[in-house]
Motif scaffolding. Sequence first.
Motif, mmCIF file in Angstrom:
data_model
loop_
_atom_site.group_PDB
_atom_site.id
_atom_site.type_symbol
_atom_site.label_atom_id
_atom_site.label_comp_id
_atom_site.label_asym_id
_atom_site.label_seq_id
_atom_site.Cartn_x
_atom_site.Cartn_y
_atom_site.Cartn_z
ATOM 1 N N ASP A 195 24.261 89.173 19.797
ATOM 2 C CA ASP A 195 25.525 89.139 19.074
ATOM 3 C C ASP A 195 25.552 90.155 17.932
ATOM 4 O O ASP A 195 26.415 90.088 17.051
ATOM 5 C CB ASP A 195 25.799 87.736 18.531
ATOM 6 C CG ASP A 195 24.681 87.215 17.654
ATOM 7 O OD1 ASP A 195 23.669 87.944 17.479
ATOM 8 O OD2 ASP A 195 24.786 86.081 17.158
ATOM 9 N N PHE A 254 26.444 88.434 23.443
ATOM 10 C CA PHE A 254 26.122 87.079 22.994
ATOM 11 C C PHE A 254 24.611 86.919 22.998
ATOM 12 O O PHE A 254 23.927 87.421 23.898
ATOM 13 C CB PHE A 254 26.734 86.011 23.916
ATOM 14 C CG PHE A 254 28.225 86.057 24.020
ATOM 15 C CD1 PHE A 254 29.029 85.460 23.066
ATOM 16 C CD2 PHE A 254 28.838 86.718 25.081
ATOM 17 C CE1 PHE A 254 30.411 85.503 23.167
ATOM 18 C CE2 PHE A 254 30.202 86.767 25.189
ATOM 19 C CZ PHE A 254 31.004 86.172 24.227
ATOM 20 N N THR A 303 24.551 82.001 20.332
ATOM 21 C CA THR A 303 25.884 82.394 19.883
ATOM 22 C C THR A 303 26.937 81.489 20.509
ATOM 23 O O THR A 303 26.970 81.312 21.733
ATOM 24 C CB THR A 303 26.168 83.856 20.262
ATOM 25 O OG1 THR A 303 25.146 84.685 19.729
ATOM 26 C CG2 THR A 303 27.511 84.295 19.711
ATOM 27 N N ASN A 360 30.732 80.900 21.393
ATOM 28 C CA ASN A 360 31.983 81.627 21.584
ATOM 29 C C ASN A 360 33.143 80.749 21.100
ATOM 30 O O ASN A 360 33.502 79.761 21.736
ATOM 31 C CB ASN A 360 32.159 81.984 23.063
ATOM 32 C CG ASN A 360 33.343 82.914 23.291
ATOM 33 O OD1 ASN A 360 34.075 83.240 22.359
ATOM 34 N ND2 ASN A 360 33.530 83.347 24.527
ATOM 35 N N ASN A 416 32.399 85.725 29.602
ATOM 36 C CA ASN A 416 31.169 84.979 29.888
ATOM 37 C C ASN A 416 30.971 84.968 31.405
ATOM 38 O O ASN A 416 31.597 84.182 32.115
ATOM 39 C CB ASN A 416 31.260 83.550 29.348
ATOM 40 C CG ASN A 416 31.551 83.510 27.863
ATOM 41 O OD1 ASN A 416 32.671 83.199 27.445
ATOM 42 N ND2 ASN A 416 30.558 83.821 27.050
ATOM 43 N N THR A 472 30.038 79.137 30.097
ATOM 44 C CA THR A 472 29.365 78.645 28.892
ATOM 45 C C THR A 472 28.884 77.224 29.127
ATOM 46 O O THR A 472 29.323 76.533 30.063
ATOM 47 C CB THR A 472 30.313 78.666 27.683
ATOM 48 O OG1 THR A 472 31.371 77.700 27.887
ATOM 49 C CG2 THR A 472 30.924 80.037 27.486
ATOM 50 N N ARG A 514 28.003 78.154 24.380
ATOM 51 C CA ARG A 514 27.030 79.248 24.393
ATOM 52 C C ARG A 514 26.994 79.906 25.768
ATOM 53 O O ARG A 514 27.123 79.234 26.782
ATOM 54 C CB ARG A 514 25.641 78.728 24.010
ATOM 55 C CG ARG A 514 25.581 78.141 22.611
ATOM 56 C CD ARG A 514 24.280 77.427 22.344
ATOM 57 N NE ARG A 514 24.063 76.312 23.261
ATOM 58 C CZ ARG A 514 23.090 75.409 23.125
ATOM 59 N NH1 ARG A 514 22.245 75.509 22.110
ATOM 60 N NH2 ARG A 514 22.959 74.437 23.994
ATOM 61 N N ASP A 515 26.790 81.210 25.773
ATOM 62 C CA ASP A 515 26.836 81.984 27.012
ATOM 63 C C ASP A 515 25.656 81.605 27.909
ATOM 64 O O ASP A 515 24.496 81.654 27.488
ATOM 65 C CB ASP A 515 26.798 83.472 26.696
ATOM 66 C CG ASP A 515 27.017 84.321 27.932
ATOM 67 O OD1 ASP A 515 28.160 84.394 28.406
ATOM 68 O OD2 ASP A 515 26.033 84.901 28.423
#
Length: 353
Positions: free
Chosen positions: A55, A111, A115, A117, A132, A136, A141-142
């Motif tokens: 990120d 990401f 991280t 989103n 993504n 996610t 989170r990715d």
Amino acid sequence: MSSAPRFDRVLGLPVTAITRRRIDNFQRNRRGFWSSWIFMLLFVVSLFAEFIANDKPLMVVFDGELYAPALFAYTETTFGGEFETEADYRDEFVSDLINQKGWMIWPLIPFSYDTVNLDLPVPAPAPPSAVNWLGTDDQGRDVLARTIYGFRISVLFGLTLTLISAAIGISVGAFQGFYGGYLDLLGQRFMEIWGGMPMLYLLIIMASVITPNFWWLLGLMLLFSWMGFVGVVRAEFLKARNLDFVRAARALGVGDLKIIYKHVLPNALVATITFMPFTLSGSITTLTALDFLGFGLPIGSPSLGELLNQGKANLTAPWLGITGFVVIASMLSLLVFMGEAVRDAFDPRKVYR
């Protein structure tokens, strides 16, 4: 005639006839040979995960100065901001400041594993999209970023555990097999008792007392994983300790340690090396199982087992379980194929025509 390439030197060292035969046998196991290349490629790529999924930009050019946020931390005031804290490059205010006097180069996946989103068009877990690629998880989170970091942690954990376990197990098995007698008898009885202890229960008890992390898990699993190498090495030493070359070395006054590590151990390493890829796959499987049960790495760590657990808890998000299953199944399959190729390479009875 063999079409496999011939090697006269490997890593600058001369190759003997038996080594050349082992290399040829390894190459001719096509499934294991290509599995080794694929696994090494994936592992090397995962080692640079911070440059693939992060990120933070890889490079920032601001006001004629060059910055590397992926390697170093810079405060927001460096780019004309107001706070002395580390700059949040995903914040529109910070990105506008940088773009006014420079530009940024982002990694392929913008990401990191932790991280979140905050701009998801639907509630988390979000399905795969152009932002993504694998969707996610339930915290936004990715998944792809967590998979890359989780793959690296799993392989590094398995490699570290396998190498240390091999060093301890080889040493214990060598001394047991070489000296025999009461040392061998007491060692075998100790291993029978120690091996009967429930490792999972001990890990659960320790997890309730301390916060498990990478090194705690490594130490706890190391208490049991070394025993798998003892039997293989012990059998080789029991067979070789009364051979003529060992008796001749003793007659010449060679010390026991030199006989063990220089004369007998190379013969035992053949069986040990063929056993190591399967130990590596078992170590990765154990870590994945512990993470799946919630007794593995700390909460928030990138983990393939935690990804599987999220897939179980979110049946309406099939991309979570499918991603975890495909990555783990592919990883273990590659390791098993590598183990088969190594086993064929060191098998003196294996001859390819």
